[in-house]
Design a protein around this motif. Structure first.
Motif, PDB file in Angstrom:
ATOM      1  N   PHE A   1       0.455  -5.527  -0.666  1.00  0.00           N
ATOM      2  CA  PHE A   1       1.880  -5.175  -0.629  1.00  0.00           C
ATOM      3  C   PHE A   1       2.106  -3.822   0.039  1.00  0.00           C
ATOM      4  CE2 PHE A   1       0.521  -3.187  -4.623  1.00  0.00           C
ATOM      5  CZ  PHE A   1       1.132  -1.943  -4.547  1.00  0.00           C
ATOM      6  N   ILE A   2       1.036  -3.028   0.180  1.00  0.00           N
ATOM      7  CA  ILE A   2       1.177  -1.726   0.844  1.00  0.00           C
ATOM      8  C   ILE A   2       1.637  -1.877   2.290  1.00  0.00           C
ATOM      9  CG2 ILE A   2      -0.588  -0.646  -0.612  1.00  0.00           C
ATOM     10  CD1 ILE A   2      -2.540  -0.917   1.736  1.00  0.00           C
ATOM     11  N   TRP A   3       1.347  -3.028   2.923  1.00  0.00           N
ATOM     12  CA  TRP A   3       1.728  -3.209   4.326  1.00  0.00           C
ATOM     13  C   TRP A   3       3.231  -3.373   4.494  1.00  0.00           C
ATOM     14  CZ3 TRP A   3      -2.233  -2.228   7.437  1.00  0.00           C
ATOM     15  CH2 TRP A   3      -3.539  -2.550   7.042  1.00  0.00           C
ATOM     16  N   GLY A   4       3.923  -3.894   3.483  1.00  0.00           N
ATOM     17  CA  GLY A   4       5.353  -4.151   3.603  1.00  0.00           C
ATOM     18  C   GLY A   4       6.174  -2.908   3.866  1.00  0.00           C
ATOM     19  N   PRO A   5       6.102  -1.875   2.987  1.00  0.00           N
ATOM     20  CA  PRO A   5       6.843  -0.638   3.266  1.00  0.00           C
ATOM     21  C   PRO A   5       6.437   0.012   4.587  1.00  0.00           C
ATOM     22  CG  PRO A   5       6.128  -0.703   0.972  1.00  0.00           C
ATOM     23  CD  PRO A   5       5.465  -1.863   1.658  1.00  0.00           C
ATOM     24  N   LEU A   6       5.161  -0.104   4.966  1.00  0.00           N
ATOM     25  CA  LEU A   6       4.738   0.448   6.255  1.00  0.00           C
ATOM     26  C   LEU A   6       5.443  -0.262   7.406  1.00  0.00           C
ATOM     27  CD1 LEU A   6       0.870   0.844   5.685  1.00  0.00           C
ATOM     28  CD2 LEU A   6       2.559   2.678   5.848  1.00  0.00           C
TER      29      LEU A   6
END
Length: 432
Positions: A85-90
């Protein structure tokens, strides 16, 4: 009369795709295909890899230990998926294409490194980090295609995109039938490093989606994760999380244990080991083709009867197919052929994932879309990791994989009661 016909044909003509949209789709599709290939490589090489690595790690390579270690390693892989899920905000902050390429780099490099494993601990670490990369690819590919394609094409684009993952299953099965049988499990993991080339092409050739660029230009910087948990989005976020969790449990219960089940049934039917492995590869190919057909059939159905009714049909199909294959055919005296026949049904309704590629982007605005997509898919993977661990323990305790996997059909029954709480977005345009 001719003028009326001309107007009708013009009205039905779809918006043409430009070069960037075509290149972007194929980049996303290829990444998703190789993502599926990478994911399924593990299921196909599970037994030979652990048979070699368990003794090097101080454990006997008994069927029970192989099954338990395989479930633990796969649960670890799913935890890596969950952390994706870290990729989403990025992606909401820096753009879809750059971060999409980053996810592909990550899973490709660490899948290739898995070929160098000396023990199960090293394999577990490499698969965990590869899972972080793999988990982000779906959210970003789905978000990109939804935003980059014209409104009159994006729904079918979601179906086309989802076929890539199962084309990856087919590719993994073909590689196992050729490379895996002759060169072993390490060579299979090495083939997983190929997506690096796709990541480079995405960075060089694919333009950012205009919707994201416009949203970025007018957006006051907020915290997207906090926003999707706020009053405006909270309910749809959690409903989507639950529905995706159910879909993930069903997919991985069936897909991960399918090769092992086919190998067991083929061996029971008197086949030699290599012939049993080839049969598992062919069965996986059939499963993949059926799922691709399910993905392509889904968008027109969702446009005709709505998103919620379509998902309900696919969930019922999954429940019936899981019980029919693992709960019934697996225990027949000559169950190989009936089991493989049920796999086609299981594969077709496994195309339910195409609905999420279509439906999730419709539920969230551009500024938080990638974050929402990544969070909802990641949540399901965390729960899926726990369920997979329980499945492994149940297989070890009951000394059979049929009944534990068949019981996952209950999750789809629960899903039928959750679907009514989701928003119906049929006929609505992608929110800005």
């Amino acid at each position: 009369m001719n003028s009326l016909t001309d107007r009708t044909s013009v009205s039905r003509r779809r918006t043409p795709l430009n070069r960037s949209q075509i290149a972007g789709f194929w980049g996303a599709w290829a990444g998703w295909t190789l993502d599926g290939m990478d994911s399924f490589i593990y299921a196909l090489v599970l037994t030979p890899a652990l048979t070699e690595l368990l003794p090097r790690s101080g454990y006997a390579a008994t069927p029970a230990n192989v099954g338990l270690a395989g479930s633990i390693l796969f649960a670890l892989f799913l935890v890596g998926w969950g952390l994706s899920f870290i990729w989403g905000p990025l992606a909401d902050r820096f753009g879809r294409t750059k971060v999409l390429a980053g996810t592909i780099f990550t899973f490709a490099i660490f899948t290739g490194l898995a070929a160098t494993s000396h023990n199960v601990w090293e394999l577990g670490i490499y698969r965990f980090i590869a899972g972080v990369g793999i988990g982000g690819e779906w959210a970003l590919a789905g978000t990109y295609v939804a935003e980059a394609w014209p409104e009159d094409r994006r729904k079918m684009g979601a179906g086309y995109l989802q076929t890539g993952y199962y084309a990856g299953f087919f590719l993994a099965a073909a590689l196992n039938y050729t490379v895996g049988v002759h060169y072993g499990w390490r060579a299979m993991f090495l083939t997983g490093a190929v997506p690096v080339v796709v990541a480079i092409l995405i960075l060089l050739r694919v333009k950012e989606s205009e919707k994201w660029e416009k949203a970025e230009a007018r957006t006051v910087r907020t915290k997207p994760l906090r926003e999707i948990m706020g009053p405006a989005y909270r309910r749809r976020t959690w409903v989507a999380c639950i529905l995706l969790t159910i879909a993930i449990i069903g997919l991985w219960a069936g897909a991960v244990y399918e090769p092992s089940a086919v190998i067991q049934l083929a061996t029971k039917a008197g086949m030699a080991r290599n012939d049993a492995i080839r049969t598992a590869s062919l069965a996986t190919g059939l499963l993949s083709i059926a799922t691709i057909l399910g993905c392509l059939a889904l968008p027109p159905l969702a446009e005709r009867i709505g998103r919620k009714k379509t998902l309900a049909i696919y969930f019922v199909g999954m429940a019936v197919a899981i019980v029919g294959s693992f709960g019934w055919a697996f225990y027949l005296p000559n169950g190989l052929a009936p089991f493989i026949a049920w796999l086609f049904v299981l594969g077709f309704f496994g195309g339910n994932f195409a609905l999420f590629s279509l439906w999730l982007p419709e539920q969230f605005e551009t500024r938080v879309r990638a974050t929402a997509f990544a969070f909802c898919t990641s949540f399901g993977r965390f729960v899926g990791a726990g369920v997979n661990f329980l499945l492994g323990a149940a297989v070890l305790h009951l000394h059979t994989l049929g009944v534990p996997v068949a019981l996952t059909a209950l999750a789809f029954i629960v899903g039928l009661f959750v679907i009514p709480f989701a928003p119906e977005t049929k006929g609505e345009v992608l929110p800005q």
